[in-house]
Write a protein that holds these residues in place. Structure first.
Motif, PDB file in Angstrom:
ATOM      1  N   ASN A  58      -9.359  23.399  -1.546  1.00  0.00           N
ATOM      2  CA  ASN A  58      -8.785  22.341  -0.729  1.00  0.00           C
ATOM      3  C   ASN A  58      -7.315  22.099  -1.064  1.00  0.00           C
ATOM      4  OD1 ASN A  58     -10.761  20.395   1.036  1.00  0.00           O
ATOM      5  ND2 ASN A  58     -11.879  21.591  -0.470  1.00  0.00           N
ATOM      6  N   VAL A  59      -7.010  21.980  -2.353  1.00  0.00           N
ATOM      7  CA  VAL A  59      -5.629  21.724  -2.785  1.00  0.00           C
ATOM      8  C   VAL A  59      -4.737  22.901  -2.420  1.00  0.00           C
ATOM      9  CG1 VAL A  59      -4.148  21.392  -4.813  1.00  0.00           C
ATOM     10  CG2 VAL A  59      -6.285  20.114  -4.593  1.00  0.00           C
ATOM     11  N   PHE A  60      -5.194  24.113  -2.712  1.00  0.00           N
ATOM     12  CA  PHE A  60      -4.383  25.300  -2.400  1.00  0.00           C
ATOM     13  C   PHE A  60      -4.119  25.399  -0.905  1.00  0.00           C
ATOM     14  CE2 PHE A  60      -4.072  29.723  -1.039  1.00  0.00           C
ATOM     15  CZ  PHE A  60      -2.932  30.113  -1.740  1.00  0.00           C
ATOM     16  N   ALA A  61      -5.139  25.175  -0.087  1.00  0.00           N
ATOM     17  CA  ALA A  61      -4.966  25.271   1.365  1.00  0.00           C
ATOM     18  C   ALA A  61      -3.924  24.272   1.860  1.00  0.00           C
ATOM     19  CB  ALA A  61      -6.300  25.043   2.070  1.00  0.00           C
ATOM     20  N   LEU A  62      -3.995  23.038   1.374  1.00  0.00           N
ATOM     21  CA  LEU A  62      -3.043  22.029   1.825  1.00  0.00           C
ATOM     22  C   LEU A  62      -1.631  22.354   1.353  1.00  0.00           C
ATOM     23  CD1 LEU A  62      -2.530  19.457   3.380  1.00  0.00           C
ATOM     24  CD2 LEU A  62      -3.146  18.153   1.335  1.00  0.00           C
ATOM     25  N   PHE A  63      -1.467  22.738   0.108  1.00  0.00           N
ATOM     26  CA  PHE A  63      -0.141  23.076  -0.395  1.00  0.00           C
ATOM     27  C   PHE A  63       0.426  24.296   0.336  1.00  0.00           C
ATOM     28  CE2 PHE A  63       0.630  20.818  -4.634  1.00  0.00           C
ATOM     29  CZ  PHE A  63      -0.019  19.684  -4.211  1.00  0.00           C
ATOM     30  N   PHE A  94     -14.561  15.076  -3.940  1.00  0.00           N
ATOM     31  CA  PHE A  94     -14.963  16.414  -3.489  1.00  0.00           C
ATOM     32  C   PHE A  94     -15.090  16.485  -1.970  1.00  0.00           C
ATOM     33  CE2 PHE A  94     -16.312  15.838  -7.829  1.00  0.00           C
ATOM     34  CZ  PHE A  94     -15.825  16.971  -8.440  1.00  0.00           C
ATOM     35  N   GLN A  95     -14.142  15.867  -1.258  1.00  0.00           N
ATOM     36  CA  GLN A  95     -14.175  15.821   0.203  1.00  0.00           C
ATOM     37  C   GLN A  95     -13.509  17.049   0.805  1.00  0.00           C
ATOM     38  OE1 GLN A  95     -12.145  12.086   0.758  1.00  0.00           O
ATOM     39  NE2 GLN A  95     -14.026  10.906   0.581  1.00  0.00           N
ATOM     40  N   SER A  96     -13.609  17.160   2.123  1.00  0.00           N
ATOM     41  CA  SER A  96     -13.010  18.275   2.847  1.00  0.00           C
ATOM     42  C   SER A  96     -11.722  17.883   3.560  1.00  0.00           C
ATOM     43  CB  SER A  96     -14.013  18.816   3.875  1.00  0.00           C
ATOM     44  OG  SER A  96     -14.334  17.800   4.811  1.00  0.00           O
ATOM     45  N   ASN A  97     -11.244  16.668   3.353  1.00  0.00           N
ATOM     46  CA  ASN A  97     -10.088  16.168   4.107  1.00  0.00           C
ATOM     47  C   ASN A  97      -8.839  17.013   3.918  1.00  0.00           C
ATOM     48  OD1 ASN A  97     -11.820  14.152   4.873  1.00  0.00           O
ATOM     49  ND2 ASN A  97     -10.943  12.599   3.535  1.00  0.00           N
ATOM     50  N   ALA A  98      -8.575  17.463   2.715  1.00  0.00           N
ATOM     51  CA  ALA A  98      -7.380  18.270   2.468  1.00  0.00           C
ATOM     52  C   ALA A  98      -7.457  19.599   3.212  1.00  0.00           C
ATOM     53  CB  ALA A  98      -7.197  18.502   0.976  1.00  0.00           C
ATOM     54  N   LEU A  99      -8.622  20.183   3.252  1.00  0.00           N
ATOM     55  CA  LEU A  99      -8.794  21.448   3.969  1.00  0.00           C
ATOM     56  C   LEU A  99      -8.600  21.259   5.464  1.00  0.00           C
ATOM     57  CD1 LEU A  99      -9.487  24.445   3.945  1.00  0.00           C
ATOM     58  CD2 LEU A  99     -11.904  23.816   3.912  1.00  0.00           C
ATOM     59  N   VAL A 100      -9.163  20.196   6.012  1.00  0.00           N
ATOM     60  CA  VAL A 100      -8.995  19.929   7.444  1.00  0.00           C
ATOM     61  C   VAL A 100      -7.530  19.627   7.755  1.00  0.00           C
ATOM     62  CG1 VAL A 100      -9.672  18.426   9.360  1.00  0.00           C
ATOM     63  CG2 VAL A 100     -11.396  19.231   7.749  1.00  0.00           C
ATOM     64  N   ALA A 101      -6.868  18.860   6.892  1.00  0.00           N
ATOM     65  CA  ALA A 101      -5.442  18.586   7.079  1.00  0.00           C
ATOM     66  C   ALA A 101      -4.634  19.881   7.042  1.00  0.00           C
ATOM     67  CB  ALA A 101      -4.940  17.617   6.011  1.00  0.00           C
ATOM     68  N   ALA A 102      -4.996  20.778   6.130  1.00  0.00           N
ATOM     69  CA  ALA A 102      -4.315  22.069   6.053  1.00  0.00           C
ATOM     70  C   ALA A 102      -4.482  22.856   7.348  1.00  0.00           C
ATOM     71  CB  ALA A 102      -4.851  22.872   4.871  1.00  0.00           C
ATOM     72  N   LEU A 103      -5.669  22.816   7.921  1.00  0.00           N
ATOM     73  CA  LEU A 103      -5.910  23.540   9.178  1.00  0.00           C
ATOM     74  C   LEU A 103      -5.144  22.907  10.340  1.00  0.00           C
ATOM     75  CD1 LEU A 103      -9.675  24.314   8.646  1.00  0.00           C
ATOM     76  CD2 LEU A 103      -7.796  25.978   8.734  1.00  0.00           C
ATOM     77  N   ILE A 104      -4.981  21.598  10.328  1.00  0.00           N
ATOM     78  CA  ILE A 104      -4.188  20.938  11.366  1.00  0.00           C
ATOM     79  C   ILE A 104      -2.725  21.358  11.245  1.00  0.00           C
ATOM     80  CG2 ILE A 104      -3.315  18.688  12.149  1.00  0.00           C
ATOM     81  CD1 ILE A 104      -6.156  17.567  11.439  1.00  0.00           C
ATOM     82  N   PHE A 122      -7.586  28.327  14.032  1.00  0.00           N
ATOM     83  CA  PHE A 122      -7.480  27.193  13.103  1.00  0.00           C
ATOM     84  C   PHE A 122      -8.120  25.939  13.684  1.00  0.00           C
ATOM     85  CE2 PHE A 122      -3.482  29.410  11.401  1.00  0.00           C
ATOM     86  CZ  PHE A 122      -4.193  30.038  10.400  1.00  0.00           C
ATOM     87  N   VAL A 123      -7.953  25.719  14.990  1.00  0.00           N
ATOM     88  CA  VAL A 123      -8.594  24.560  15.629  1.00  0.00           C
ATOM     89  C   VAL A 123     -10.111  24.703  15.562  1.00  0.00           C
ATOM     90  CG1 VAL A 123      -9.021  23.449  17.862  1.00  0.00           C
ATOM     91  CG2 VAL A 123      -6.689  23.896  17.132  1.00  0.00           C
ATOM     92  N   ALA A 124     -10.618  25.879  15.903  1.00  0.00           N
ATOM     93  CA  ALA A 124     -12.068  26.100  15.884  1.00  0.00           C
ATOM     94  C   ALA A 124     -12.623  25.975  14.463  1.00  0.00           C
ATOM     95  CB  ALA A 124     -12.401  27.471  16.472  1.00  0.00           C
ATOM     96  N   LEU A 125     -11.903  26.501  13.493  1.00  0.00           N
ATOM     97  CA  LEU A 125     -12.358  26.401  12.104  1.00  0.00           C
ATOM     98  C   LEU A 125     -12.351  24.948  11.642  1.00  0.00           C
ATOM     99  CD1 LEU A 125     -13.343  27.832   9.575  1.00  0.00           C
ATOM    100  CD2 LEU A 125     -10.937  28.224   8.955  1.00  0.00           C
ATOM    101  N   GLY A 126     -11.289  24.222  11.963  1.00  0.00           N
ATOM    102  CA  GLY A 126     -11.226  22.804  11.606  1.00  0.00           C
ATOM    103  C   GLY A 126     -12.360  22.010  12.225  1.00  0.00           C
ATOM    104  N   ALA A 127     -12.652  22.282  13.492  1.00  0.00           N
ATOM    105  CA  ALA A 127     -13.742  21.581  14.182  1.00  0.00           C
ATOM    106  C   ALA A 127     -15.101  21.967  13.615  1.00  0.00           C
ATOM    107  CB  ALA A 127     -13.690  21.867  15.679  1.00  0.00           C
ATOM    108  N   SER A 128     -15.228  23.193  13.133  1.00  0.00           N
ATOM    109  CA  SER A 128     -16.512  23.604  12.570  1.00  0.00           C
ATOM    110  C   SER A 128     -16.737  23.022  11.178  1.00  0.00           C
ATOM    111  CB  SER A 128     -16.633  25.130  12.537  1.00  0.00           C
ATOM    112  OG  SER A 128     -15.800  25.683  11.560  1.00  0.00           O
ATOM    113  N   ILE A 129     -15.668  22.537  10.563  1.00  0.00           N
ATOM    114  CA  ILE A 129     -15.805  21.885   9.266  1.00  0.00           C
ATOM    115  C   ILE A 129     -16.048  20.401   9.470  1.00  0.00           C
ATOM    116  CG2 ILE A 129     -14.581  21.259   7.148  1.00  0.00           C
ATOM    117  CD1 ILE A 129     -13.190  24.022   7.376  1.00  0.00           C
ATOM    118  N   LYS A 130     -15.147  19.765  10.195  1.00  0.00           N
ATOM    119  CA  LYS A 130     -15.238  18.328  10.444  1.00  0.00           C
ATOM    120  C   LYS A 130     -14.797  18.107  11.884  1.00  0.00           C
ATOM    121  CE  LYS A 130     -14.708  14.453   7.396  1.00  0.00           C
ATOM    122  NZ  LYS A 130     -14.046  13.928   6.214  1.00  0.00           N
ATOM    123  N   ILE A 131     -15.572  17.403  12.648  1.00  0.00           N
ATOM    124  CA  ILE A 131     -15.368  17.315  14.094  1.00  0.00           C
ATOM    125  C   ILE A 131     -13.963  16.862  14.468  1.00  0.00           C
ATOM    126  CG2 ILE A 131     -16.280  14.984  14.439  1.00  0.00           C
ATOM    127  CD1 ILE A 131     -17.135  17.983  16.633  1.00  0.00           C
TER     128      ILE A 131
END
Length: 185
Positions: A58-63, A94-104, A122-131
């Protein structure tokens, strides 16, 4: 993390992902069946190792996403400082917010770089993680190649939302999606 981890094993066992399972954890799984599959690399590790690897991802994806932005080093440093408290909260839980933010952010960067296929993925992957990851699709309003982006998004979404078929039957996957929609309502 335990909710995410258990979702993978519940998917393989054919259990309702969206039923409360107090013997496993004390909250509902609110993500897609695809996410239950995508968490597999972290779920199969020992719990502590998997949890730490999940947070690192999550951290790596966002950075990495912020590094892709076409802004100065000083502006990137400001962004990092602005997100620090929310990022710490996200990784502590241990949330997924950073990963979803990275995908946005990655969606935005893909649009800026005229990469509609990447933006759609990236949109489809983000939606498949968190709506709410689908919110990144709104960038397409300012993008000239809308049809290309929409086609790429649809293809990626179909692929990702069908990905659990590698491990479950079509009837079982439909049942899981119906359970998810019921929970979201």
């Amino acid at each position: 993390f335990r909710i995410f981890r258990d979702s993978f094993f519940n998917l393989l066992a054919g259990h309702n992902l969206y039923a409360l399972s107090p013997e496993q954890h004390l909250d509902y799984f609110k993500y897609s069946p695809t996410f239950a599959l995508l968490i597999a690399p972290f779920a199969v590790l020992p719990v502590l190792v998997g949890a730490l690897a999940w947070n690192a991802c999550n951290v790596f994806a966002l950075f990495a996403a912020i590094e892709l932005l076409n802004i100065s080093r000083e502006q990137k440093a400001t962004v990092f400082w602005l997100i620090l408290i929310e990022l710490l909260t996200s990784i502590q839980n241990f949330q997924s917010n950073a990963l979803v933010a990275a995908l946005i952010i990655a969606t935005y960067v893909a649009f800026v770089r005229d990469r509609p296929d990447a933006a759609g993925f990236f949109v489809a992957l983000g939606a498949s993680i968190k709506i709410f990851g689908v919110a990144a699709a709104l960038f397409f309003l300012f993008y000239p190649r809308k049809l290309r982006f929409l086609a790429a998004s649809l293809i990626a979404a179909l692929f990702l939302f069908a990905l659990p078929l590698l491990f479950v039957s079509p009837a079982q996957l439909r049942w899981q999606y119906a359970n998810w929609l019921f929970l979201l309502r």
